[in-house]
Motif scaffolding. Structure first.
Motif, PDB file in Angstrom:
ATOM      1  N   THR A  18      -3.097  -9.172  -2.235  1.00 18.67           N
ATOM      2  CA  THR A  18      -2.541  -9.482  -1.724  1.00 18.67           C
ATOM      3  C   THR A  18      -1.971  -7.852  -2.858  1.00 18.67           C
ATOM      4  O   THR A  18      -0.537  -7.170  -1.825  1.00 18.67           O
ATOM      5  CB  THR A  18      -1.418 -10.571  -2.978  1.00 18.67           C
ATOM      6  N   CYS A  22       0.533  -5.088   0.333  1.00 23.11           N
ATOM      7  CA  CYS A  22       2.022  -4.952  -0.056  1.00 23.11           C
ATOM      8  C   CYS A  22       1.717  -3.285  -0.009  1.00 23.11           C
ATOM      9  O   CYS A  22       2.680  -2.042   0.394  1.00 23.11           O
ATOM     10  CB  CYS A  22       2.577  -5.477  -1.794  1.00 23.11           C
ATOM     11  N   ASP A  35      -0.245  -7.594   8.747  1.00 21.26           N
ATOM     12  CA  ASP A  35       0.973  -7.785   8.119  1.00 21.26           C
ATOM     13  C   ASP A  35       1.962  -6.881   8.935  1.00 21.26           C
ATOM     14  O   ASP A  35       2.906  -7.270   8.873  1.00 21.26           O
ATOM     15  CB  ASP A  35       0.474  -6.638   6.913  1.00 21.26           C
ATOM     16  N   GLY A  50       6.158 -12.943   3.516  1.00 20.03           N
ATOM     17  CA  GLY A  50       5.418 -14.302   2.293  1.00 20.03           C
ATOM     18  C   GLY A  50       5.605 -15.252   3.258  1.00 20.03           C
ATOM     19  O   GLY A  50       4.377 -16.308   3.325  1.00 20.03           O
ATOM     20  N   ILE A  83      -1.826 -16.370  -0.651  1.00 20.28           N
ATOM     21  CA  ILE A  83      -1.582 -15.554   0.120  1.00 20.28           C
ATOM     22  C   ILE A  83       0.343 -15.163  -0.477  1.00 20.28           C
ATOM     23  O   ILE A  83       0.266 -14.094  -0.172  1.00 20.28           O
ATOM     24  CB  ILE A  83      -2.345 -14.685   0.855  1.00 20.28           C
ATOM     25  N   VAL A  87       1.995 -12.689  -1.960  1.00 20.90           N
ATOM     26  CA  VAL A  87       2.593 -11.174  -0.972  1.00 20.90           C
ATOM     27  C   VAL A  87       3.810 -11.425  -1.304  1.00 20.90           C
ATOM     28  O   VAL A  87       4.138  -9.801  -2.004  1.00 20.90           O
ATOM     29  CB  VAL A  87       2.774 -11.685   0.244  1.00 20.90           C
TER      30      VAL A  87
END
Length: 208
Positions: A18, A22, A35, A50, A83, A87
């Motif tokens: 993660t 990012c 994403d 997230g 996850i 994030v």
């Protein structure tokens, strides 16, 4: 002890992965398809990136079940929830103030993020815990339509790419690079973590 080893690989792997995700978002050259979709949904509808990771994942759990005509794999909720939380942790605690301007720095950040994602995925896969709904979506498409894994992966990416593009998400050259580079990145690190896991398990067996 074996349980703790697997849990450590799972948590550390997702933590690393993660972080890399990012980095690819903050590089601002184009994020991965899923994403990019989550960033676009955040921009248009609110909620954090997230949270949208969790919502997308929850929807995919049921879509996957319909595709393979089996009960939903509710255990995969665990992975997508972890996850999603991670994030948000990275985005708001570490990356929120990141502003990258020179193109070369953006490119280095993107490539570094891809390598870190590959490292994290290679680590968390060793635990053999339920995979994320996105990964299961690829496998469900392969099983339902009897297509290759590569074709299933492409269809899965397009499922997110098209709405991300329509919503003006962060689609760019980075998206293409990520699509073709994630696989080799995983392959680069997987043998190391596979060997590391086997060595730890072998030492545990000797102690018992």
């Amino acid at each position: 002890m074996n349980f703790l080893i697997r849990l450590a690989f799972y948590c550390i792997g997702l933590f690393i992965m993660t972080f890399g995700v990012c980095m690819t978002i903050k590089a601002d050259l184009g994020a991965g398809a899923w994403d990019a979709l989550n960033v676009a949904l955040t921009d248009h509808l609110g909620l954090s990136i997230g949270r949208w990771v969790m919502i997308d994942g929850a929807i995919l759990v049921f879509i996957n079940a319909l595709l393979v005509k089996r009960k939903p794999d509710f255990l995969s909720f665990l992975t997508i929830i972890v996850i999603g939380f991670m994030v948000d942790f990275w985005m708001y605690m570490i990356f929120e103030s990141w502003q990258i301007q020179p193109f070369i720095i953006k490119l280095i950040t993107l490539i570094s993020g891809i390598l870190i994602i590959g490292m994290g995925i290679s680590c968390y896969l060793q635990a053999k815990y339920p995979q994320s709904p996105i990964d299961n979506f690829m496998l469900a498409l392969k099983e339902r339509f009897h297509i290759s894994l590569g074709m299933a992966k492409t269809i899965g990416e397009l499922t997110a790419f098209i709405p991300a593009l329509l919503l003006k998400g962060p689609i760019g050259i980075g998206t293409i690079i990520i699509t073709f580079a994630i696989g080799p990145s995983i392959q680069l690190f997987f043998p190391f973590f596979d060997k590391f896991m086997r060595n730890l398990q072998a030492k545990y067996m000797k102690l018992t």
